[in-house]
Design a protein around this motif. Structure first.
Motif, PDB file in Angstrom:
ATOM      1  N   UNK A 108      27.663  35.922  62.908  1.00 31.19           N
ATOM      2  CA  UNK A 108      26.871  34.932  62.176  1.00 31.19           C
ATOM      3  C   UNK A 108      26.075  35.604  61.064  1.00 31.19           C
ATOM      4  N   UNK A 109      25.541  36.788  61.339  1.00 30.22           N
ATOM      5  CA  UNK A 109      24.789  37.505  60.305  1.00 30.22           C
ATOM      6  C   UNK A 109      25.674  37.837  59.111  1.00 30.22           C
ATOM      7  N   UNK A 110      26.888  38.299  59.390  1.00 34.55           N
ATOM      8  CA  UNK A 110      27.807  38.607  58.295  1.00 34.55           C
ATOM      9  C   UNK A 110      28.252  37.338  57.587  1.00 34.55           C
ATOM     10  N   UNK A 111      28.440  36.270  58.330  1.00 28.91           N
ATOM     11  CA  UNK A 111      28.799  34.997  57.710  1.00 28.91           C
ATOM     12  C   UNK A 111      27.716  34.554  56.747  1.00 28.91           C
ATOM     13  N   UNK A 112      26.472  34.601  57.176  1.00 29.56           N
ATOM     14  CA  UNK A 112      25.380  34.159  56.314  1.00 29.56           C
ATOM     15  C   UNK A 112      25.231  35.057  55.088  1.00 29.56           C
ATOM     16  N   UNK A 113      25.424  36.368  55.273  1.00 27.92           N
ATOM     17  CA  UNK A 113      25.378  37.267  54.124  1.00 27.92           C
ATOM     18  C   UNK A 113      26.473  36.928  53.127  1.00 27.92           C
ATOM     19  N   UNK A 114      27.656  36.606  53.651  1.00 26.02           N
ATOM     20  CA  UNK A 114      28.775  36.237  52.790  1.00 26.02           C
ATOM     21  C   UNK A 114      28.492  34.932  52.052  1.00 26.02           C
ATOM     22  N   UNK A 115      27.955  33.948  52.773  1.00 28.07           N
ATOM     23  CA  UNK A 115      27.637  32.657  52.145  1.00 28.07           C
ATOM     24  C   UNK A 115      26.630  32.833  51.022  1.00 28.07           C
ATOM     25  N   UNK A 116      25.593  33.633  51.262  1.00 27.71           N
ATOM     26  CA  UNK A 116      24.567  33.846  50.243  1.00 27.71           C
ATOM     27  C   UNK A 116      25.146  34.545  49.016  1.00 27.71           C
ATOM     28  N   UNK A 117      26.029  35.517  49.226  1.00 28.04           N
ATOM     29  CA  UNK A 117      26.685  36.172  48.092  1.00 28.04           C
ATOM     30  C   UNK A 117      27.547  35.186  47.312  1.00 28.04           C
ATOM     31  N   UNK A 118      28.263  34.323  48.049  1.00 27.45           N
ATOM     32  CA  UNK A 118      29.117  33.343  47.383  1.00 27.45           C
ATOM     33  C   UNK A 118      28.288  32.315  46.630  1.00 27.45           C
ATOM     34  N   UNK A 119      27.185  31.874  47.221  1.00 28.36           N
ATOM     35  CA  UNK A 119      26.339  30.885  46.562  1.00 28.36           C
ATOM     36  C   UNK A 119      25.778  31.432  45.250  1.00 28.36           C
ATOM     37  N   UNK A 120      25.564  32.724  45.201  1.00 27.11           N
ATOM     38  CA  UNK A 120      25.025  33.335  43.987  1.00 27.11           C
ATOM     39  C   UNK A 120      26.073  33.443  42.890  1.00 27.11           C
ATOM     40  N   UNK A 121      27.292  33.837  43.274  1.00 26.95           N
ATOM     41  CA  UNK A 121      28.316  34.117  42.262  1.00 26.95           C
ATOM     42  C   UNK A 121      29.436  33.077  42.197  1.00 26.95           C
ATOM     43  N   UNK A 122      29.715  32.430  43.335  1.00 25.58           N
ATOM     44  CA  UNK A 122      30.826  31.468  43.392  1.00 25.58           C
ATOM     45  C   UNK A 122      30.364  30.221  44.158  1.00 25.58           C
ATOM     46  N   UNK A 123      29.448  29.455  43.592  1.00 21.98           N
ATOM     47  CA  UNK A 123      28.843  28.332  44.330  1.00 21.98           C
ATOM     48  C   UNK A 123      29.790  27.193  44.645  1.00 21.98           C
ATOM     49  N   UNK A 124      30.936  27.137  43.983  1.00 23.79           N
ATOM     50  CA  UNK A 124      31.857  26.026  44.213  1.00 23.79           C
ATOM     51  C   UNK A 124      32.820  26.270  45.375  1.00 23.79           C
ATOM     52  N   UNK A 125      32.798  27.458  45.958  1.00 28.05           N
ATOM     53  CA  UNK A 125      33.685  27.747  47.075  1.00 28.05           C
ATOM     54  C   UNK A 125      33.169  27.066  48.337  1.00 28.05           C
ATOM     55  N   UNK A 126      34.032  26.308  48.993  1.00 28.33           N
ATOM     56  CA  UNK A 126      33.686  25.677  50.261  1.00 28.33           C
ATOM     57  C   UNK A 126      33.764  26.704  51.384  1.00 28.33           C
ATOM     58  N   UNK A 127      32.913  26.567  52.376  1.00 28.51           N
ATOM     59  CA  UNK A 127      32.924  27.469  53.523  1.00 28.51           C
ATOM     60  C   UNK A 127      33.313  26.667  54.758  1.00 28.51           C
ATOM     61  N   UNK A 128      34.393  27.073  55.411  1.00 28.47           N
ATOM     62  CA  UNK A 128      34.918  26.388  56.586  1.00 28.47           C
ATOM     63  C   UNK A 128      34.839  27.339  57.782  1.00 28.47           C
ATOM     64  N   UNK A 129      34.038  27.000  58.781  1.00 29.64           N
ATOM     65  CA  UNK A 129      33.830  27.858  59.938  1.00 29.64           C
ATOM     66  C   UNK A 129      34.675  27.361  61.105  1.00 29.64           C
ATOM     67  N   UNK A 130      35.592  28.204  61.570  1.00 29.93           N
ATOM     68  CA  UNK A 130      36.398  27.899  62.745  1.00 29.93           C
ATOM     69  C   UNK A 130      35.770  28.590  63.950  1.00 29.93           C
ATOM     70  N   UNK A 131      35.183  27.821  64.861  1.00 32.24           N
ATOM     71  CA  UNK A 131      34.701  28.364  66.125  1.00 32.24           C
ATOM     72  C   UNK A 131      35.925  28.410  67.037  1.00 32.24           C
ATOM     73  N   UNK A 132      36.497  29.610  67.157  1.00 36.71           N
ATOM     74  CA  UNK A 132      37.858  29.768  67.673  1.00 36.71           C
ATOM     75  C   UNK A 132      37.876  30.217  69.132  1.00 36.71           C
ATOM     76  N   UNK A 133      39.030  30.055  69.768  1.00 36.17           N
ATOM     77  CA  UNK A 133      39.288  30.417  71.169  1.00 36.17           C
ATOM     78  C   UNK A 133      38.442  29.588  72.135  1.00 36.17           C
ATOM     79  N   UNK A 134      38.185  28.336  71.773  1.00 37.86           N
ATOM     80  CA  UNK A 134      37.382  27.477  72.653  1.00 37.86           C
ATOM     81  C   UNK A 134      38.168  27.015  73.869  1.00 37.86           C
TER      82      UNK A 134
END
Length: 334
Positions: A108-134
């Motif tokens: 989750x920490x890496x996900x949030x870091x990635x989202x913040x980087x994307x929001x700064x440079x690529x704000x139009x990219x959608x983020x889709x989180x797969x909570x996998x192996x449920x």
């Protein structure tokens, strides 16, 4: 090490290659997802897949061309050593896979870091989180884990000043249809022609008294569009399984399908009257008939119908499906 992975999908364009890179922590299931969805690998065989150690790019040819990129999970792709623009410039959506059966706080920490980087440079990219192996979790624990992940991501992004980031969440497993359903939702967000497709399907359903209609990508069993009536996973599962049956039977009798690398190049006009068609009766409450019609080498229309016998309105259905097919040829020229 906690398991998560990141993948990205470029915006769909009928005339261009679409990128679908996958990145993140190791052993979260990203390579398994790609193999099951895009290469029809049985889920049980994904246990023998090797850990991804380098970027893998695979071209997929279907109703639109795109690429699947599988990224190793241990690298920081925002490091200056990487050409960030080359990775993210053409991306329309990023898929981050979190292993629900593992410790996921670092993911989750890496996900949030990635989202913040994307929001700064690529704000139009959608983020889709797969909570996998449920599939390996009890219903209660699965729900609690899903809510916990969503809450932690939202809280951290809120603290960073992003109240409503473009993030969507899905519960997925390669052992049922949930991974195909999730990919369908993601792909639909990237199809600019989706409103047109939905309108065409709504008209078809209204004119033929069809209860539910899907347009499937035959190779992946992802549905690229459906009418705007409520969708339930049971209907999708029936239609998805029906595709396998029809394709398997048709190939016995020489129905020429494209390979998973998409070598077939026949257009809709060229397939003409050779389109595969099937109608079966089901013993299922609510939907008694299942109708499939091949639209072209890549797409198939599947309809669920109620008590009215399709035999009595076959001419009406055939005519309206023909109109729909002609309209779809204009939406997707290839």
């Amino acid at each position: 090490m906690p398991s998560s992975s990141l993948s990205t999908l470029a915006r769909l364009d009928p005339e261009e290659i679409v990128d679908d890179p996958q990145m993140g922590f190791g052993r979260s299931g990203k390579s398994s997802i790609s193999s099951v969805v895009f290469h029809k690998l049985p889920p049980s065989e994904t246990l023998y897949l090797e850990t991804t150690t380098r970027i893998k790019k695979e071209s997929m040819h279907s109703f639109m061309d795109f690429q699947v990129w599988d990224f190793p999970g241990h690298l920081d792709y925002f490091d200056p050593a990487f050409d960030v623009d080359n990775i993210f410039d053409e991306i329309g959506a990023l898929i981050w896979v979190i292993d629900a059966q593992d410790e996921y706080l670092d993911a989750i920490n890496r996900l949030n870091t990635t989202i913040l980087n994307l929001q700064h440079s690529y704000p139009n990219i959608l983020v889709e989180v797969f909570v996998h192996k449920v599939d390996g979790l009890s219903d209660d624990y699965k729900s609690d884990t899903f809510r916990d992940i969503i809450q932690r991501v939202q809280d951290e992004l809120s603290d960073a000043g992003y109240e409503n980031p473009p993030v969507s969440y899905y519960q997925t497993s390669i052992y049922d249809h949930s991974i195909f359903e999730a990919f369908s939702k993601v792909i639909q967000k990237l199809i600019p022609q989706l409103p047109t497709l939905e309108s065409l399907l709504n008209s078809l359903c209204a004119n033929c008294r069809i209860e539910k209609a899907y347009v499937f990508d035959v190779l992946s069993k992802i549905y690229i569009a459906t009418d705007t009536s409520p969708t339930d996973i049971g209907s999708y599962e029936i239609c998805s399984d029906y595709i396998d049956v029809v394709v398997d039977v048709s190939e016995i009798y020489g129905w020429d399908r494209p390979s998973e690398n998409g070598n077939a190049d026949e257009s809709i006009e060229e397939t003409g009257n050779n389109d595969a068609e099937s109608l079966i009766t089901m013993e299922r409450k609510g939907n008694n008939y299942l109708y499939l019609r091949e639209i072209n080498k890549y797409l198939a229309l599947i309809c669920l119908m109620g008590d009215d016998s399709p035999a009595e309105k076959k001419a009406l259905i055939d005519y309206n499906v023909g109109v729909f097919q002609e309209a779809l040829a204009q939406v997707f020229p290839r």
